[in-house]
Write a protein that holds these residues in place. Sequence first.
Motif, PDB file in Angstrom:
ATOM      1  N   MET A   1     -11.627  16.472  -9.569  1.00 52.14           N
ATOM      2  CA  MET A   1     -11.985  14.824  -9.348  1.00 52.14           C
ATOM      3  C   MET A   1     -13.418  14.792  -8.897  1.00 52.14           C
ATOM      4  SD  MET A   1     -10.126  11.912  -7.270  1.00 52.14           S
ATOM      5  CE  MET A   1      -8.472  12.537  -7.867  1.00 52.14           C
ATOM      6  N   ALA A   2     -14.013  15.269  -8.088  1.00 55.33           N
ATOM      7  CA  ALA A   2     -15.502  15.234  -7.723  1.00 55.33           C
ATOM      8  C   ALA A   2     -16.272  15.765  -8.614  1.00 55.33           C
ATOM      9  CB  ALA A   2     -15.655  15.848  -6.116  1.00 55.33           C
ATOM     10  N   VAL A   3     -16.076  16.957  -9.255  1.00 55.75           N
ATOM     11  CA  VAL A   3     -16.987  17.538 -10.298  1.00 55.75           C
ATOM     12  C   VAL A   3     -17.018  16.324 -11.442  1.00 55.75           C
ATOM     13  CG1 VAL A   3     -17.193  19.162 -11.826  1.00 55.75           C
ATOM     14  CG2 VAL A   3     -16.669  19.778  -9.627  1.00 55.75           C
ATOM     15  N   SER A   4     -15.846  15.976 -11.851  1.00 60.25           N
ATOM     16  CA  SER A   4     -15.886  15.138 -13.084  1.00 60.25           C
ATOM     17  C   SER A   4     -16.609  13.745 -12.649  1.00 60.25           C
ATOM     18  CB  SER A   4     -14.250  14.651 -13.398  1.00 60.25           C
ATOM     19  OG  SER A   4     -13.847  13.613 -12.295  1.00 60.25           O
ATOM     20  N   GLN A   5     -16.720  13.255 -11.405  1.00 62.62           N
ATOM     21  CA  GLN A   5     -17.478  12.160 -11.058  1.00 62.62           C
ATOM     22  C   GLN A   5     -19.029  12.437 -10.728  1.00 62.62           C
ATOM     23  OE1 GLN A   5     -15.195   9.241  -8.352  1.00 62.62           O
ATOM     24  NE2 GLN A   5     -13.222  10.022  -9.437  1.00 62.62           N
ATOM     25  N   LYS A   6     -19.373  13.534 -10.645  1.00 67.51           N
ATOM     26  CA  LYS A   6     -20.637  13.925 -10.325  1.00 67.51           C
ATOM     27  C   LYS A   6     -21.727  13.294 -11.004  1.00 67.51           C
ATOM     28  CE  LYS A   6     -23.554  17.863  -9.056  1.00 67.51           C
ATOM     29  NZ  LYS A   6     -23.666  19.509  -9.123  1.00 67.51           N
ATOM     30  N   PRO A   7     -21.733  13.068 -12.463  1.00 69.14           N
ATOM     31  CA  PRO A   7     -22.613  12.307 -13.105  1.00 69.14           C
ATOM     32  C   PRO A   7     -22.892  10.951 -12.481  1.00 69.14           C
ATOM     33  CG  PRO A   7     -21.109  13.582 -14.717  1.00 69.14           C
ATOM     34  CD  PRO A   7     -20.608  13.445 -13.102  1.00 69.14           C
ATOM     35  N   PHE A   8     -21.886  10.187 -11.775  1.00 64.57           N
ATOM     36  CA  PHE A   8     -22.047   9.002 -11.211  1.00 64.57           C
ATOM     37  C   PHE A   8     -22.962   9.016  -9.873  1.00 64.57           C
ATOM     38  CE2 PHE A   8     -18.419   8.836 -14.216  1.00 64.57           C
ATOM     39  CZ  PHE A   8     -18.786   7.662 -15.011  1.00 64.57           C
ATOM     40  N   PHE A   9     -22.818  10.115  -9.375  1.00 65.84           N
ATOM     41  CA  PHE A   9     -23.395  10.205  -7.999  1.00 65.84           C
ATOM     42  C   PHE A   9     -24.683   9.991  -7.596  1.00 65.84           C
ATOM     43  CE2 PHE A   9     -19.673  13.175  -6.775  1.00 65.84           C
ATOM     44  CZ  PHE A   9     -18.938  12.037  -6.729  1.00 65.84           C
ATOM     45  N   GLY A  10     -25.541  10.533  -8.949  1.00 64.81           N
ATOM     46  CA  GLY A  10     -27.094  10.301  -8.599  1.00 64.81           C
ATOM     47  C   GLY A  10     -27.665  11.494  -7.853  1.00 64.81           C
ATOM     48  N   LYS A  11     -28.848  11.043  -7.189  1.00 68.88           N
ATOM     49  CA  LYS A  11     -29.461  11.954  -6.275  1.00 68.88           C
ATOM     50  C   LYS A  11     -28.868  11.822  -4.788  1.00 68.88           C
ATOM     51  CE  LYS A  11     -33.569  12.152  -8.770  1.00 68.88           C
ATOM     52  NZ  LYS A  11     -35.181  11.958  -8.823  1.00 68.88           N
ATOM     53  N   LYS A  12     -28.222  10.869  -4.498  1.00 73.38           N
ATOM     54  CA  LYS A  12     -27.989  10.509  -3.241  1.00 73.38           C
ATOM     55  C   LYS A  12     -26.286  10.626  -2.856  1.00 73.38           C
ATOM     56  CE  LYS A  12     -31.743   7.636  -1.939  1.00 73.38           C
ATOM     57  NZ  LYS A  12     -32.046   6.166  -1.386  1.00 73.38           N
ATOM     58  N   GLY A  13     -25.611  10.429  -3.952  1.00 73.54           N
ATOM     59  CA  GLY A  13     -24.033  10.007  -3.731  1.00 73.54           C
ATOM     60  C   GLY A  13     -23.590  11.484  -3.563  1.00 73.54           C
ATOM     61  N   GLY A  14     -22.158  11.532  -3.732  1.00 77.77           N
ATOM     62  CA  GLY A  14     -21.281  12.502  -3.249  1.00 77.77           C
ATOM     63  C   GLY A  14     -19.858  12.085  -2.771  1.00 77.77           C
ATOM     64  N   ILE A  15     -19.259  13.091  -2.171  1.00 78.09           N
ATOM     65  CA  ILE A  15     -17.899  12.655  -1.670  1.00 78.09           C
ATOM     66  C   ILE A  15     -17.691  12.371  -0.334  1.00 78.09           C
ATOM     67  CG2 ILE A  15     -17.348  15.150  -1.344  1.00 78.09           C
ATOM     68  CD1 ILE A  15     -14.490  14.775  -2.561  1.00 78.09           C
ATOM     69  N   THR A  16     -16.929  11.371   0.343  1.00 76.24           N
ATOM     70  CA  THR A  16     -16.601  11.135   1.652  1.00 76.24           C
ATOM     71  C   THR A  16     -15.155  11.435   2.027  1.00 76.24           C
ATOM     72  OG1 THR A  16     -18.493   9.665   1.747  1.00 76.24           O
ATOM     73  CG2 THR A  16     -16.967   9.396   3.350  1.00 76.24           C
ATOM     74  N   PHE A  17     -15.085  12.045   2.963  1.00 75.44           N
ATOM     75  CA  PHE A  17     -13.529  12.029   3.580  1.00 75.44           C
ATOM     76  C   PHE A  17     -13.430  11.011   4.643  1.00 75.44           C
ATOM     77  CE2 PHE A  17     -14.599  15.971   1.068  1.00 75.44           C
ATOM     78  CZ  PHE A  17     -13.292  16.260   0.418  1.00 75.44           C
ATOM     79  N   SER A  18     -12.690  10.311   4.619  1.00 82.96           N
ATOM     80  CA  SER A  18     -12.157   9.131   5.591  1.00 82.96           C
ATOM     81  C   SER A  18     -10.761   9.108   5.784  1.00 82.96           C
ATOM     82  CB  SER A  18     -12.529   7.671   4.958  1.00 82.96           C
ATOM     83  OG  SER A  18     -12.682   6.957   5.834  1.00 82.96           O
ATOM     84  N   GLY A  19     -10.258   8.086   6.397  1.00 77.19           N
ATOM     85  CA  GLY A  19      -9.011   8.253   6.672  1.00 77.19           C
ATOM     86  C   GLY A  19      -8.013   6.651   6.911  1.00 77.19           C
ATOM     87  N   GLY A  20      -7.454   7.287   7.825  1.00 79.41           N
ATOM     88  CA  GLY A  20      -6.884   8.291   8.854  1.00 79.41           C
ATOM     89  C   GLY A  20      -8.052   9.037   9.432  1.00 79.41           C
ATOM     90  N   GLU A  21      -7.919  10.351  10.162  1.00 82.43           N
ATOM     91  CA  GLU A  21      -8.778  10.874  10.682  1.00 82.43           C
ATOM     92  C   GLU A  21      -9.021  12.345  10.103  1.00 82.43           C
ATOM     93  OE1 GLU A  21     -11.775  12.674  12.367  1.00 82.43           O
ATOM     94  OE2 GLU A  21     -11.286  10.592  12.721  1.00 82.43           O
ATOM     95  N   PRO A  22     -10.066  12.615   9.294  1.00 83.11           N
ATOM     96  CA  PRO A  22     -10.203  13.883   8.526  1.00 83.11           C
ATOM     97  C   PRO A  22      -9.963  15.162   9.216  1.00 83.11           C
ATOM     98  CG  PRO A  22     -11.764  12.111   7.776  1.00 83.11           C
ATOM     99  CD  PRO A  22     -10.994  11.623   8.798  1.00 83.11           C
ATOM    100  N   THR A  23     -10.698  15.104  10.603  1.00 81.18           N
ATOM    101  CA  THR A  23     -10.534  16.221  11.221  1.00 81.18           C
ATOM    102  C   THR A  23      -9.228  16.872  11.592  1.00 81.18           C
ATOM    103  OG1 THR A  23     -11.105  15.308  13.339  1.00 81.18           O
ATOM    104  CG2 THR A  23     -13.083  15.695  12.096  1.00 81.18           C
ATOM    105  N   ILE A  24      -8.191  15.939  11.598  1.00 81.53           N
ATOM    106  CA  ILE A  24      -6.788  16.313  11.894  1.00 81.53           C
ATOM    107  C   ILE A  24      -6.478  17.519  10.903  1.00 81.53           C
ATOM    108  CG2 ILE A  24      -4.321  15.432  11.979  1.00 81.53           C
ATOM    109  CD1 ILE A  24      -5.109  13.037  13.026  1.00 81.53           C
ATOM    110  N   GLN A  25      -6.942  17.320   9.528  1.00 80.84           N
ATOM    111  CA  GLN A  25      -6.673  18.420   8.535  1.00 80.84           C
ATOM    112  C   GLN A  25      -7.907  19.316   8.308  1.00 80.84           C
ATOM    113  OE1 GLN A  25      -4.452  17.029   5.318  1.00 80.84           O
ATOM    114  NE2 GLN A  25      -4.581  14.971   5.985  1.00 80.84           N
ATOM    115  N   ALA A  26      -8.733  19.554   9.311  1.00 79.17           N
ATOM    116  CA  ALA A  26     -10.089  20.391   9.368  1.00 79.17           C
ATOM    117  C   ALA A  26      -9.717  21.688   8.602  1.00 79.17           C
ATOM    118  CB  ALA A  26     -10.759  20.565  10.719  1.00 79.17           C
TER     119      ALA A  26
END
Length: 242
Positions: free
Chosen positions: A57-82
């Motif tokens: 999913m992230a790779v498919s959306q990579k063209p939209f990210f530009g130079k600054k964008g990317g993926i963010t893990f939010s929640g909930g609390e992501p570190t519970i599943q670290a």
Amino acid sequence: MIRVHSYESLGTYDGPGIRLVVFLQGCNFRCLYCANPDTIDCKGEGKNTAPEDILRMAVSQKPFFGKKGGITFSGGEPTIQAKALIPLFRMLKEAGIHICVDTNGSVWNESVKDLFTLADLVLLDVKEFNDERHHLLTLRSNEQTLQTAAWLEANEKPFWLRYVLVQGYSAFREDIEALGKHFKDYRMIERVEILPYHTLGVHKYEAMGLSYQLNSVKQNTPEQLEEARALFEVYFNKVFVN
């Protein structure tokens, strides 16, 4: 497998640029104003998801990210599943995708350290600097959150400091000033974000048969937000109202 609650494509509020936001299931805090109460229970509505599916999913959306964008893990609390996230983070790094972790900073173990090391940016939510008021707001202490901030600083990991402004709960001049004095010499804080209190998640409480405890709290006025911004700007160069 990773327990995922939901996704947001083309997000612009959770890290730099345009981002794919992955909301993970499970949280150890009980914030009174939580906008995503449906993500708190570790099982909840989440679905077990293979890391490769999130990578695709992230790779498919990579063209939209530009130079600054990317993926963010939010929640909930992501570190519970670290531990489960570490292989995915490595794959995302190999794919050249910028990784943010939005965290309350209260979970700490070797897997969390590895996760933060792999991340490009940490969005650290400091709910309140005064520990007594922090406990009233979240039912948890802020001790580990402050220790996590110190680790990020010592290990030269860039992070944003985020602060939800809630009248009567976190909008205290003395607490913001104490926070500013504590963090003012941190070199790794790239920006401070003031997050206005909102009630967009109240309908979820009703749907879940839960009682929302801050019904009497009003949203911030422009004047209150500007006053808070001015307080933070005494100590930090880059302060934004998100």
